[in-house]
Design a protein around this motif. Sequence first.
Motif, PDB file in Angstrom:
ATOM      1  N   VAL A  64       0.528  -0.936  -0.003  1.00  0.00           N
ATOM      2  CA  VAL A  64      -0.444   0.204   0.094  1.00  0.00           C
ATOM      3  C   VAL A  64       0.893   1.032  -0.303  1.00  0.00           C
ATOM      4  CG1 VAL A  64      -1.811   1.473   1.491  1.00  0.00           C
ATOM      5  CG2 VAL A  64      -2.005  -0.867   1.503  1.00  0.00           C
ATOM      6  N   THR A  65       0.857   2.021  -0.923  1.00  0.00           N
ATOM      7  CA  THR A  65       1.352   3.085  -1.300  1.00  0.00           C
ATOM      8  C   THR A  65       0.815   4.736  -0.810  1.00  0.00           C
ATOM      9  OG1 THR A  65       3.135   2.087  -2.467  1.00  0.00           O
ATOM     10  CG2 THR A  65       3.175   4.457  -2.915  1.00  0.00           C
ATOM     11  N   TYR A  66       0.968   5.048  -0.028  1.00  0.00           N
ATOM     12  CA  TYR A  66       0.637   6.297   0.129  1.00  0.00           C
ATOM     13  C   TYR A  66       1.639   7.314  -0.304  1.00  0.00           C
ATOM     14  CZ  TYR A  66      -2.741   9.552   2.864  1.00  0.00           C
ATOM     15  OH  TYR A  66      -3.767  10.623   3.241  1.00  0.00           O
ATOM     16  N   MET A  67       1.120   8.351  -1.152  1.00  0.00           N
ATOM     17  CA  MET A  67       1.917   9.918  -1.464  1.00  0.00           C
ATOM     18  C   MET A  67       1.936  11.079   0.049  1.00  0.00           C
ATOM     19  SD  MET A  67       4.453   8.667  -3.337  1.00  0.00           S
ATOM     20  CE  MET A  67       5.151   9.954  -2.967  1.00  0.00           C
ATOM     21  N   LEU A  68       2.550  11.286   0.230  1.00  0.00           N
ATOM     22  CA  LEU A  68       2.353  12.447   1.455  1.00  0.00           C
ATOM     23  C   LEU A  68       2.855  13.985   0.970  1.00  0.00           C
ATOM     24  CD1 LEU A  68       3.946  11.552   4.493  1.00  0.00           C
ATOM     25  CD2 LEU A  68       1.606  11.592   3.850  1.00  0.00           C
ATOM     26  N   LYS A  85       1.052  10.570  -7.239  1.00  0.00           N
ATOM     27  CA  LYS A  85       1.131  12.216  -6.375  1.00  0.00           C
ATOM     28  C   LYS A  85       0.757  12.057  -5.627  1.00  0.00           C
ATOM     29  CE  LYS A  85      -0.317  13.225 -11.528  1.00  0.00           C
ATOM     30  NZ  LYS A  85      -0.979  14.459 -12.537  1.00  0.00           N
ATOM     31  N   ALA A  86       0.908  13.448  -4.564  1.00  0.00           N
ATOM     32  CA  ALA A  86       0.603  13.601  -2.985  1.00  0.00           C
ATOM     33  C   ALA A  86      -0.877  13.316  -2.934  1.00  0.00           C
ATOM     34  CB  ALA A  86       1.153  15.218  -3.152  1.00  0.00           C
ATOM     35  N   GLY A  87      -1.538  12.726  -1.702  1.00  0.00           N
ATOM     36  CA  GLY A  87      -2.577  12.550  -1.438  1.00  0.00           C
ATOM     37  C   GLY A  87      -2.946  10.874  -2.068  1.00  0.00           C
ATOM     38  N   ASP A  88      -2.720  10.157  -3.403  1.00  0.00           N
ATOM     39  CA  ASP A  88      -2.644   8.971  -3.731  1.00  0.00           C
ATOM     40  C   ASP A  88      -2.927   7.844  -2.990  1.00  0.00           C
ATOM     41  OD1 ASP A  88      -3.908  11.143  -5.965  1.00  0.00           O
ATOM     42  OD2 ASP A  88      -2.365  10.495  -7.594  1.00  0.00           O
ATOM     43  N   VAL A  89      -3.167   6.852  -3.236  1.00  0.00           N
ATOM     44  CA  VAL A  89      -3.049   5.617  -2.937  1.00  0.00           C
ATOM     45  C   VAL A  89      -2.948   4.383  -3.931  1.00  0.00           C
ATOM     46  CG1 VAL A  89      -3.671   3.607  -1.497  1.00  0.00           C
ATOM     47  CG2 VAL A  89      -4.093   6.484  -0.797  1.00  0.00           C
ATOM     48  N   GLN A  90      -2.179   3.612  -3.703  1.00  0.00           N
ATOM     49  CA  GLN A  90      -2.235   2.623  -4.741  1.00  0.00           C
ATOM     50  C   GLN A  90      -1.702   1.262  -3.716  1.00  0.00           C
ATOM     51  OE1 GLN A  90       1.310   0.865  -6.475  1.00  0.00           O
ATOM     52  NE2 GLN A  90       0.204   1.174  -8.612  1.00  0.00           N
ATOM     53  N   TRP A  91      -3.202   0.675  -3.944  1.00  0.00           N
ATOM     54  CA  TRP A  91      -3.150  -0.924  -2.875  1.00  0.00           C
ATOM     55  C   TRP A  91      -2.710  -1.618  -4.168  1.00  0.00           C
ATOM     56  CZ3 TRP A  91      -5.664  -0.191   1.639  1.00  0.00           C
ATOM     57  CH2 TRP A  91      -5.134  -1.647   2.639  1.00  0.00           C
ATOM     58  N   MET A  92      -1.529  -2.652  -3.917  1.00  0.00           N
ATOM     59  CA  MET A  92      -1.279  -3.272  -5.135  1.00  0.00           C
ATOM     60  C   MET A  92      -1.598  -4.797  -4.456  1.00  0.00           C
ATOM     61  SD  MET A  92       2.266  -4.357  -7.240  1.00  0.00           S
ATOM     62  CE  MET A  92       3.193  -5.446  -6.374  1.00  0.00           C
ATOM     63  N   THR A  93      -1.491  -5.196  -4.854  1.00  0.00           N
ATOM     64  CA  THR A  93      -1.665  -7.001  -4.783  1.00  0.00           C
ATOM     65  C   THR A  93      -0.664  -7.556  -5.745  1.00  0.00           C
ATOM     66  OG1 THR A  93      -4.082  -7.023  -4.298  1.00  0.00           O
ATOM     67  CG2 THR A  93      -3.397  -9.709  -4.441  1.00  0.00           C
ATOM     68  N   ALA A  94       0.177  -7.557  -5.311  1.00  0.00           N
ATOM     69  CA  ALA A  94       1.551  -9.306  -5.906  1.00  0.00           C
ATOM     70  C   ALA A  94       1.068 -10.155  -5.826  1.00  0.00           C
ATOM     71  CB  ALA A  94       2.456  -8.406  -5.281  1.00  0.00           C
ATOM     72  N   GLY A  95       0.734 -11.230  -5.143  1.00  0.00           N
ATOM     73  CA  GLY A  95      -0.371 -12.381  -5.466  1.00  0.00           C
ATOM     74  C   GLY A  95       1.094 -13.178  -6.069  1.00  0.00           C
ATOM     75  N   GLN A 114       5.161   3.225   2.353  1.00  0.00           N
ATOM     76  CA  GLN A 114       4.358   2.161   1.906  1.00  0.00           C
ATOM     77  C   GLN A 114       4.249   0.886   3.428  1.00  0.00           C
ATOM     78  OE1 GLN A 114       7.174  -0.547  -1.379  1.00  0.00           O
ATOM     79  NE2 GLN A 114       5.954   0.577  -1.885  1.00  0.00           N
ATOM     80  N   LEU A 115       3.415   0.335   2.827  1.00  0.00           N
ATOM     81  CA  LEU A 115       2.908  -1.282   4.342  1.00  0.00           C
ATOM     82  C   LEU A 115       2.724  -1.967   3.061  1.00  0.00           C
ATOM     83  CD1 LEU A 115       2.029  -1.458   6.988  1.00  0.00           C
ATOM     84  CD2 LEU A 115      -0.907  -1.144   5.334  1.00  0.00           C
ATOM     85  N   TRP A 116       3.657  -3.035   3.748  1.00  0.00           N
ATOM     86  CA  TRP A 116       3.394  -4.327   3.189  1.00  0.00           C
ATOM     87  C   TRP A 116       1.945  -5.186   4.570  1.00  0.00           C
ATOM     88  CZ3 TRP A 116       8.519  -6.694   1.848  1.00  0.00           C
ATOM     89  CH2 TRP A 116       9.325  -5.910   1.397  1.00  0.00           C
ATOM     90  N   VAL A 117       0.958  -5.770   3.470  1.00  0.00           N
ATOM     91  CA  VAL A 117       0.367  -6.534   4.636  1.00  0.00           C
ATOM     92  C   VAL A 117       0.082  -8.182   3.671  1.00  0.00           C
ATOM     93  CG1 VAL A 117      -2.436  -6.695   4.832  1.00  0.00           C
ATOM     94  CG2 VAL A 117      -1.179  -3.697   4.169  1.00  0.00           C
ATOM     95  N   ASN A 118      -0.061  -9.153   4.774  1.00  0.00           N
ATOM     96  CA  ASN A 118       0.675 -10.212   4.107  1.00  0.00           C
ATOM     97  C   ASN A 118      -0.284 -10.643   3.701  1.00  0.00           C
ATOM     98  OD1 ASN A 118       1.622 -12.981   4.097  1.00  0.00           O
ATOM     99  ND2 ASN A 118       1.263 -13.346   6.532  1.00  0.00           N
ATOM    100  N   LEU A 119      -0.373 -11.963   3.160  1.00  0.00           N
ATOM    101  CA  LEU A 119      -1.633 -12.258   2.376  1.00  0.00           C
ATOM    102  C   LEU A 119      -1.992 -13.651   3.174  1.00  0.00           C
ATOM    103  CD1 LEU A 119      -1.794 -11.580  -1.291  1.00  0.00           C
ATOM    104  CD2 LEU A 119      -3.638 -10.892   0.567  1.00  0.00           C
ATOM    105  N   GLN A 131      -6.072  -1.667  -7.459  1.00  0.00           N
ATOM    106  CA  GLN A 131      -6.707  -0.891  -6.786  1.00  0.00           C
ATOM    107  C   GLN A 131      -5.850   0.857  -6.437  1.00  0.00           C
ATOM    108  OE1 GLN A 131      -9.878  -2.360  -4.113  1.00  0.00           O
ATOM    109  NE2 GLN A 131      -8.151  -3.845  -3.701  1.00  0.00           N
ATOM    110  N   GLU A 132      -6.200   2.233  -7.496  1.00  0.00           N
ATOM    111  CA  GLU A 132      -6.156   3.020  -7.740  1.00  0.00           C
ATOM    112  C   GLU A 132      -6.658   4.049  -6.888  1.00  0.00           C
ATOM    113  OE1 GLU A 132      -1.726   2.850 -10.333  1.00  0.00           O
ATOM    114  OE2 GLU A 132      -3.608   2.861 -10.541  1.00  0.00           O
ATOM    115  N   ILE A 133      -6.502   5.154  -6.581  1.00  0.00           N
ATOM    116  CA  ILE A 133      -7.952   6.255  -6.334  1.00  0.00           C
ATOM    117  C   ILE A 133      -6.984   7.283  -5.381  1.00  0.00           C
ATOM    118  CG2 ILE A 133      -8.579   7.047  -4.225  1.00  0.00           C
ATOM    119  CD1 ILE A 133      -9.569   4.093  -3.022  1.00  0.00           C
TER     120      ILE A 133
END
Length: 297
Positions: A64-68, A85-95, A114-119, A131-133
């Motif tokens: 999970v990448t969150y730009m400041l 860009k600043a304020g955007d989020v990308q939630w990437m599933t590497a799978g 950047q946060l790594w979330v286990n699966l 998922q990009e917001i």
Amino acid sequence: MEKPRQVVRKFLARPQHEGAGAVVRRSIGRFELRYFDPFLVLDEFSVSAPAGFPDHPHRGFETVTYMLEGAVTHEDFEGHRGTIKAGDVQWMTAGRGIVHSEMPAGPGTSKGLQLWVNLSSSNKMVEPGYQEIQSKDIASTSSDGVTVRVIAGNAMGARSPVRTRTPTMYLDFTVRPRAAVRQPVDASWNAFAYVLEGEGVFGSDRCGAPPVGAHHLLLLGQGDVLEAWNKSDTSPLRFLLIAGEPIGEPVAQLGPFVMNTEEEIDMTVDDFERYANGFEKARHWRSQAMVALGLEE
């Protein structure tokens, strides 16, 4: 009766070098805190061109990448390319496998987290996805001197559209001087706070607890609500509240590969080296950033 979560451990994330010339403050994934189920890594990063995070693989978790500040250009071996860009989020599933690069876009310093979330074992070999917001589309609301941006989960009546394979809450709070936060947290989840700006008092003892400043990670004990106060008269407090449902499975990790057993790690290394089982497209792919830097093979 609600039970406030207390701070049980506190870490100062100190700068270290990572990638190609980037500087990160790592709070989860360091020797004192290797794993906080389901969270593998939390990095607060700062990077200026030509430094960055050139072509590298992942398997078995989500990033999970969150730009400041600034922006980072991302590209992968599936042909996906974009700029966060600043304020955007990308939630990437590497799978089952991805190879990608993350490099600063444009001049100046780019900063983010950047946060790594286990699966779970049942999700480790799913197809990669994103998922990009954009910042303007992140759910946000304000009340009584508190503003929250909801990256994942829900808070103060606002809900994120992000789907999390591992149930996760990710909230970005800004608390005005002399204001306070009271945020419910699932009692069965592991939770932590990370201070970005200002100073805050966390837990139920607002009279006796000292304020905690930027770059500190606070592990929270059992309970079903977080209380936090900004006791400053002049400066805002900004912090992340992140919580997740524990997976409760064995963790075997080798750098960017996270599986359940050492045998699965050996298989992953073999797959990557043989360009197989999800890594086929890595054989002939190099990012545009690598080519521009003259680092392609």
